[in-house]
Design an enzyme around this catalytic site. Structure first.
Site, PDB file in Angstrom:
ATOM      1  CE  LYS A   1      57.379  51.939  26.527  1.00  0.00           C
ATOM      2  NZ  LYS A   1      56.061  51.642  27.274  1.00  0.00           N
TER       3      LYS A   1
ATOM      4  CD  GLU B   1      45.682  41.747  34.429  1.00  0.00           C
ATOM      5  OE1 GLU B   1      46.076  42.418  33.386  1.00  0.00           O
ATOM      6  OE2 GLU B   1      46.653  41.035  34.935  1.00  0.00           O
TER       7      GLU B   1
ATOM      8  NE  ARG C   1      46.944  38.580  33.169  1.00  0.00           N
ATOM      9  CZ  ARG C   1      48.253  38.571  33.236  1.00  0.00           C
ATOM     10  NH1 ARG C   1      48.682  37.839  31.895  1.00  0.00           N
ATOM     11  NH2 ARG C   1      49.227  38.807  33.860  1.00  0.00           N
TER      12      ARG C   1
END
Length: 631
Positions: free
Chosen positions: A280, A365, A393
């Site tokens: 990244k 979640e 979610r």
């Protein structure tokens, strides 16, 4: 070179020797573009070579490319004819920060919620098979998104369809926002540390087979040992035991290696996992050296240094972060839970102070909510911090695990209401509609920094059921003082013989007071109140409403099931017959733009609200007479 590429076909015509130069040019373009507007920089710098290879091997849009989350699709946009509009990236009229069907036929899936790409890929590939369409489906999913259970549900089904052309590219950079956590992360890390494994095995196999007389026999005898060794040190068993062909790990910054692996996957004729190891922020020193987030999503910055180009004002998340640490010192039973969003939701300081009481569950979640219920059952008080949009979610777990069992779990919903630049998937406009149907749910909506601290403390003090505190994105005023408090409701503005009761939820309190100033100049008298706790509706607010001919609610939630709906239900239950009008967000997916731009477009400004209230008063003679309005 970048300016010569209007489509993937142009990319395929380039000689292999020039591709590293193209990758460098793309990185330079991204750094300068995002430095002006802000956006997701680190994730895109990490997939430059991967995106080039994907578009050289596959035939988009005939082959379907799906980007899990989608914030790493900037390079994809550049290679599919979108090299203009970057000066207004994520602003009104500019490019979306995510794939967008309105922008290009190369963008098939717009959702920016993690872990869904593989289910999309399974469904699209199944449709192609039923229609006899010879197209490949490629899903690029990060190791962070693989911590979401939905991804594994999809893999279970993808693996069962042996003849479908599905290529799963695992973009493994060891991170989501932060380093990926959990057992899956450990297994992938093991494989990243064995990059020469397959090469060594293949070389050994050839040497054994060339040995005279006993070569093939020895090879056959050792093959079982090889399989056992692979299972012991390599996590490809994760995919292999599902029946998925596995290729990798592949250097995600080596275009030739990527093209080779992807071409083999394309020709396999069944589901394949290609494990790609990337970094990244690759190629831009300030991002590579940013240990916290690798410049995941910076605001505008100086391209030369990577430093922010302007000081960041105190925000809602900053205030929450400070108060959570204070609560942690007072309350040893308070634990914090994040779903791979430690710093974005303000838990970094809490984690440093109380590392054993700060839990990152990954992009999960649903698990976060039920695990919180278990923690509460065990005697702790969990504070689950989520972006408001990601509460969607975990609705079932909130309802059946937390609320049904009356567990004292506090939800902190960051970025409620209009968030703006990240577009329709990130606007937190659904939370009140969801929370309003949960029995026993109590929801606070602070209007400023003072009430955020106050209401968060009140929420974690509740020990007989769930609570939630919702707040907006962006700068926060330190204090919007109340004239007085009655029955838990704060009165912010009061006129003699008021005609209109203006009820402001959360961050729109300041707007309501400003609108009252404007109305006063027009001869319309108003009372402006902040209910503080918006669900359930305070009894004192119902009583106040009964004393006003007109009630107007202002809330940054959707009309359907929002705060206005909750108040209307409470007024009906209390048999209070009063005219009510609601200023709220339309039940639509709102396009990307700044919070201010969107609210202005929707007519949610002080002047717009004042004009509408004056119009409602003027349209009813009895109200106009009682107010003395000249409208």
């Amino acid at each position: 070179m970048l300016a010569t590429i209007g489509s993937p076909a142009d990319l395929k015509r380039l000689e292999h020797s020039v591709l590293p130069g193209l990758a460098a040019e793309i990185r330079e373009f991204l750094v300068h573009a995002v430095s002006r507007t802000g956006g997701h920089l680190g994730p895109n710098l990490g997939v430059v070579e991967l995106t080039i290879a994907l578009h050289r091997v596959f035939d988009s849009p005939r082959d379907t490319l799906i980007w899990d989350v989608g914030h790493q699709a900037y390079v994809h946009k550049l290679l599919t004819g979108r090299q203009t509009g970057w000066d207004r990236l994520r602003m009104t009229g500019g490019l979306s920060g995510y794939p967008s069907r309105a922008e290009s036929s190369h963008d098939h899936v717009e959702s920016s919620h993690a872990s869904s790409s593989l289910s999309w890929a399974d469904g699209i590939a199944h449709a192609y098979a039923l229609r006899g369409q010879d197209s490949r489906v490629v899903a690029v999913i990060g190791d962070g998104a693989l911590t979401g259970g939905m991804a594994w549900e999809a893999l279970n089904n993808i693996a069962a369809a042996k003849d479908r052309n599905v290529v799963v590219v695992v973009n493994d950079n060891g991170r989501s926002y932060l380093p990926t956590i959990g057992g899956l992360a450990d297994r992938l890390a093991t494989l990243r540390l064995q990059p020469g494994y397959e090469t060594y095995l293949e070389a050994s196999k050839q040497r054994l087979r060339r040995a005279p007389v006993v070569g093939n026999a020895v090879y056959a005898g050792l093959h079982a040992l090889k399989v056992g060794l692979k299972d012991a040190i390599s996590p490809q068993v994760l995919f292999g035991d599902l029946g998925l062909k596995y290729l990798g790990p592949v250097d995600g910054h080596d275009i030739a290696a990527l093209e080779s692996a992807l071409a083999r996957a394309r020709g396999f004729g069944g589901p394949v996992v290609v494990h790609v190891v990337t970094r990244k922020g690759h190629g831009y020193a300030p991002a590579e050296n940013d240990e916290t987030e690798q410049m995941h999503s910076p605001s505008a910055f100086d391209a030369g240094t990577g430093r922010s180009s302007k000081p960041k004002p105190l925000g809602w998340t900053d205030v929450f972060a400070e108060e959570m640490v204070r609560i942690g010192h007072r309350r040893p039973d308070v634990v914090a839970i994040t779903a791979a969003m430690l710093h974005p939701t303000g838990l970094g300081a809490f984690q440093r102070e109380f590392p054993e009481r700060c839990i990152d569950v990954g992009i999960a979640e649903q698990h976060a909510l039920t695990s919180a219920a278990g923690l509460a059952r065990g005697g702790m008080h969990p504070v689950v911090t989520l972006y408001s949009t990601f509460l969607n979610r975990a609705f079932d777990q909130l309802m059946m695990d937390v609320a049904l069992h009356r567990e004292p779990v506090t939800l902190v919903l960051d970025r409620s209401g209009v968030t703006g630049s990240d577009g329709p998937t990130h606007n937190g406009m659904w939370d009140l509609s969801i929370l309003g149907v949960v029995p026993g749910m109590r929801v606070a909506a602070p209007r400023d920094a003072v009430t955020l601290r106050e209401e968060l403390a009140e929420a974690v003090a509740v020990d007989d059921g769930p609570t939630a505190v919702r707040f907006a994105k962006g700068p926060v005023v330190e204090s919007l003082p109340a004239l007085y408090r009655t029955g838990g409701v704060d009165v912010l503005w009061e006129s003699p013989e008021p005609t209109v009761l203006v009820v402001c939820a959360g961050a729109l309190g300041e707007l309501g007071v400003e609108a009252a100033h404007i109305l006063a100049r027009q001869g319309v008298s108003a009372t402006v109140v902040d209910p503080r706790w918006v669900l359930p509706v305070p009894a004192a607010l119902v009583e106040m409403a009964s004393a006003h001919p007109l009630v107007v609610t202002i809330a940054d939630s959707g009309h359907h099931g929002g705060f206005g709906s909750a108040l209307a239900d409470a007024l009906r239950a209390g048999e209070v017959d009063v005219v009510q009008r609601d200023v709220a967000l339309p039940q639509e997916f709102l396009a990307h733009g700044s919070r201010t731009e969107i609210l202005t477009t929707l007519g949610i400004t002080a002047h717009d609200v004042a004009d509408r209230v004056a119009g409602w008063v003027g349209a009813r003679p009895r109200l106009a007479a009682s107010s003395g309005s000249t409208t």
